[in-house]
Design a protein around this motif. Structure first.
Motif, PDB file in Angstrom:
ATOM      1  N   VAL A   1      -6.046 -18.924 -38.327  1.00 49.27           N
ATOM      2  CA  VAL A   1      -4.709 -19.497 -38.207  1.00 49.27           C
ATOM      3  C   VAL A   1      -4.607 -20.658 -39.183  1.00 49.27           C
ATOM      4  N   SER A   2      -3.496 -20.728 -39.904  1.00 50.14           N
ATOM      5  CA  SER A   2      -3.332 -21.759 -40.930  1.00 50.14           C
ATOM      6  C   SER A   2      -2.009 -22.487 -40.774  1.00 50.14           C
ATOM      7  N   TRP A   3      -2.050 -23.799 -40.981  1.00 45.85           N
ATOM      8  CA  TRP A   3      -0.845 -24.629 -41.082  1.00 45.85           C
ATOM      9  C   TRP A   3      -0.744 -25.026 -42.552  1.00 45.85           C
ATOM     10  N   ASN A   4       0.321 -24.610 -43.232  1.00 43.88           N
ATOM     11  CA  ASN A   4       0.342 -24.753 -44.690  1.00 43.88           C
ATOM     12  C   ASN A   4       1.749 -24.933 -45.228  1.00 43.88           C
ATOM     13  N   ASP A   5       1.859 -24.960 -46.551  1.00 46.99           N
ATOM     14  CA  ASP A   5       3.158 -25.157 -47.200  1.00 46.99           C
ATOM     15  C   ASP A   5       3.757 -23.852 -47.719  1.00 46.99           C
ATOM     16  N   GLY A   6       3.366 -22.726 -47.099  1.00 47.99           N
ATOM     17  CA  GLY A   6       3.993 -21.445 -47.397  1.00 47.99           C
ATOM     18  C   GLY A   6       3.930 -21.071 -48.856  1.00 47.99           C
ATOM     19  N   TYR A   7       5.096 -20.958 -49.491  1.00 46.68           N
ATOM     20  CA  TYR A   7       5.187 -20.543 -50.883  1.00 46.68           C
ATOM     21  C   TYR A   7       5.036 -21.734 -51.828  1.00 46.68           C
ATOM     22  N   TYR A   8       4.024 -22.565 -51.516  1.00 54.67           N
ATOM     23  CA  TYR A   8       3.659 -23.691 -52.384  1.00 54.67           C
ATOM     24  C   TYR A   8       4.811 -24.679 -52.543  1.00 54.67           C
ATOM     25  N   THR A   9       5.537 -24.934 -51.452  1.00 55.62           N
ATOM     26  CA  THR A   9       6.711 -25.799 -51.504  1.00 55.62           C
ATOM     27  C   THR A   9       6.378 -27.280 -51.361  1.00 55.62           C
ATOM     28  N   ASN A  10       5.142 -27.579 -50.961  1.00 60.24           N
ATOM     29  CA  ASN A  10       4.706 -28.958 -50.705  1.00 60.24           C
ATOM     30  C   ASN A  10       5.351 -29.532 -49.445  1.00 60.24           C
ATOM     31  N   ARG A  11       5.880 -28.664 -48.600  1.00 61.75           N
ATOM     32  CA  ARG A  11       6.361 -29.080 -47.285  1.00 61.75           C
ATOM     33  C   ARG A  11       5.559 -28.298 -46.240  1.00 61.75           C
ATOM     34  N   TYR A  12       4.826 -29.010 -45.396  1.00 62.89           N
ATOM     35  CA  TYR A  12       3.831 -28.385 -44.536  1.00 62.89           C
ATOM     36  C   TYR A  12       4.422 -28.045 -43.163  1.00 62.89           C
ATOM     37  N   ASN A  13       5.097 -26.891 -43.102  1.00 61.01           N
ATOM     38  CA  ASN A  13       5.725 -26.485 -41.850  1.00 61.01           C
ATOM     39  C   ASN A  13       5.630 -24.977 -41.614  1.00 61.01           C
ATOM     40  N   VAL A  14       4.720 -24.315 -42.282  1.00 59.43           N
ATOM     41  CA  VAL A  14       4.565 -22.870 -42.145  1.00 59.43           C
ATOM     42  C   VAL A  14       3.271 -22.562 -41.398  1.00 59.43           C
ATOM     43  N   VAL A  15       3.349 -21.636 -40.456  1.00 61.89           N
ATOM     44  CA  VAL A  15       2.175 -21.173 -39.717  1.00 61.89           C
ATOM     45  C   VAL A  15       1.932 -19.712 -40.084  1.00 61.89           C
ATOM     46  N   SER A  16       0.705 -19.402 -40.466  1.00 63.21           N
ATOM     47  CA  SER A  16       0.339 -18.019 -40.763  1.00 63.21           C
ATOM     48  C   SER A  16      -0.951 -17.674 -40.040  1.00 63.21           C
ATOM     49  N   GLY A  17      -1.145 -16.394 -39.773  1.00 67.34           N
ATOM     50  CA  GLY A  17      -2.325 -15.985 -39.029  1.00 67.34           C
ATOM     51  C   GLY A  17      -2.746 -14.568 -39.343  1.00 67.34           C
ATOM     52  N   LEU A  18      -4.011 -14.280 -39.093  1.00 64.19           N
ATOM     53  CA  LEU A  18      -4.584 -12.965 -39.311  1.00 64.19           C
ATOM     54  C   LEU A  18      -5.605 -12.684 -38.212  1.00 64.19           C
ATOM     55  N   VAL A  19      -5.517 -11.521 -37.597  1.00 66.60           N
ATOM     56  CA  VAL A  19      -6.493 -11.073 -36.601  1.00 66.60           C
ATOM     57  C   VAL A  19      -7.004  -9.703 -37.024  1.00 66.60           C
ATOM     58  N   THR A  20      -8.322  -9.554 -37.055  1.00 71.12           N
ATOM     59  CA  THR A  20      -8.937  -8.287 -37.438  1.00 71.12           C
ATOM     60  C   THR A  20      -9.875  -7.801 -36.338  1.00 71.12           C
TER      61      THR A  20
END
Length: 384
Positions: free
Chosen positions: A187-206
């Motif tokens: 699970v990641s908290w990040n700036d999505g499409y490199y926007t420099n605004r940190y409000n995107v959550v992404s995740g991967l389960v395998t």
């Protein structure tokens, strides 16, 4: 291709006026030699590996300026050195150099302009791993979304398919990785499409069903809102700032299944994107995009392999002032590609023939309305 064919994001109405840590899922392009192990003193042993490759292409229906305006051209596909430490409490990964992200049915960008997206240090992160099944990474991280890698040497085919093009490539943020038995999750908290605004959550389960079969589910969403119609966010790989921000404010869900046998790999993937209406971005309607692919590779012998892929995407039919990801509201695209590859120790050469056909696409964006494109790419290089 002309602009009407190559535009992956149609902004109508008001918008048109203006590799190594857990959790990173990338397709293996072909056999990669073992990296060099170097004793870095107090840091311990680090892995060092480099790749230099170039590509030349022929294509029908060229458009625009620069590289994509030509029927034939050439550029660097990779000129990268990776240094990483994947053991111990403190680990790290640095990837530095030149890169290009060719994509099925998309305009070519020069390597120099592609480098400006993420700089000459596209990946740079530190990982703290207090346990063998738990770690935390922070820095410039590769995407958790989708099966296909961003760099050409991570791919079965040279070009990324339709699902890959709309996924994030590199994001800045923090990521937590955990595994237990056959299940691994990130699970990641990040700036999505490199926007420099940190409000995107992404995740991967395998879930690893067994040694040959696995299934992965991924997703991404914005916990707040990024930008407005007057935003000047610089990073936009498709050339439309507000389109990039619309993606950053979308919800993305996808899944892929992977079978890996002794000499054969196949992966189907399906991906769905929902973009809500946004007054901040000047849109009065939401939109949806669905894309799917089946990619596979077969090892003929120790030197030769062949990969192939079929990709499909469809954009929703929506009302005026919506944002559409694809070739216009209600458009569909079908693409196929086949890529034979030859490797000999640290040398490789491969050639990819691809074809894309559009249906119900929007005409009049550019000065050409031809609905198809044939492209051939030759890539060659070596590892060091």
């Amino acid at each position: 291709m002309k602009q009407s064919f190559r535009s992956r994001i149609l902004l109508s109405g008001l918008i048109s006026a203006t590799v190594a840590s857990a959790g990173y899922a990338h397709a293996s392009g072909f056999s990669i030699p073992t990296p060099l192990k170097i004793d870095a003193g107090p840091i311990g042993k680090v892995n060092v590996q480099g790749v230099v490759s170039g590509m030349g292409f022929l294509q029908s229906n060229p458009s625009g300026l620069g590289l994509n305006g030509k029927n034939a051209g050439a550029d660097i596909s990779s000129g990268l050195i990776s240094i990483n430490k994947s053991t111990g409490l403190i680990q790290f990964n640095l990837t530095v150099g030149a890169y290009n992200f060719p994509s099925l049915g998309e305009p070519f960008s020069s390597t120099s302009s592609t480098i400006s997206d993420f700089g000459a240090l596209p990946l740079a992160y530190v990982t703290i791993a207090p346990m063998s099944n738990f770690s935390v990474s922070i820095g410039k991280l590769p995407s958790l979304l989708g099966y296909t890698g961003s760099f050409t040497y991570e791919r079965m085919n040279i070009e990324g398919g339709f699902p890959w093009y709309l996924q994030t490539t590199v994001s800045r943020g923090v990521q937590v990785n955990y595994s237990m038995g056959p299940v691994s999750a990130s699970v990641s908290w990040n700036d999505g499409y490199y926007t420099n605004r940190y409000n995107v959550v992404s995740g991967l389960v395998t879930y690893a069903i067994n040694s040959d079969n696995s299934i992965s589910i991924y997703g991404m969403g914005n916990a707040g809102h990024t930008g407005n119609i007057n935003s000047t966010t610089r990073y936009s790989p498709n050339g439309y700032v507000n389109g990039e921000l619309a993606l950053d404010n979308s919800q993305m869900y996808g899944a892929y299944y992977t079978y890996t046998g002794s000499n054969f790999t196949i992966t189907p993937e399906v991906q769905y994107i929902h973009t809500p209406k946004s007054l901040a971005l000047g849109t009065s309607a939401g939109s949806q995009n669905i894309s799917a692919m089946i990619h596979g590779a077969y090892d003929i012998n120790s030197n030769w392999s062949i990969a192939a892929g079929i990709d499909y995407e469809h954009s929703s039919q929506s009302e005026t002032n919506g944002i559409y990801f694809g070739y216009g509201p209600g458009s569909s695209a079908l693409g196929v590609m086949i890529t034979p590859t030859y490797t000999n120790d640290r040398y490789f050469i491969r050639d990819e023939l691809s074809y894309v056909r559009l249906s119900n696409y929007t005409k009049g964006i550019g000065d050409d309305n031809r609905p198809d494109q044939i492209r051939d790419i030759l890539e060659t290089g070596f590892w060091f």
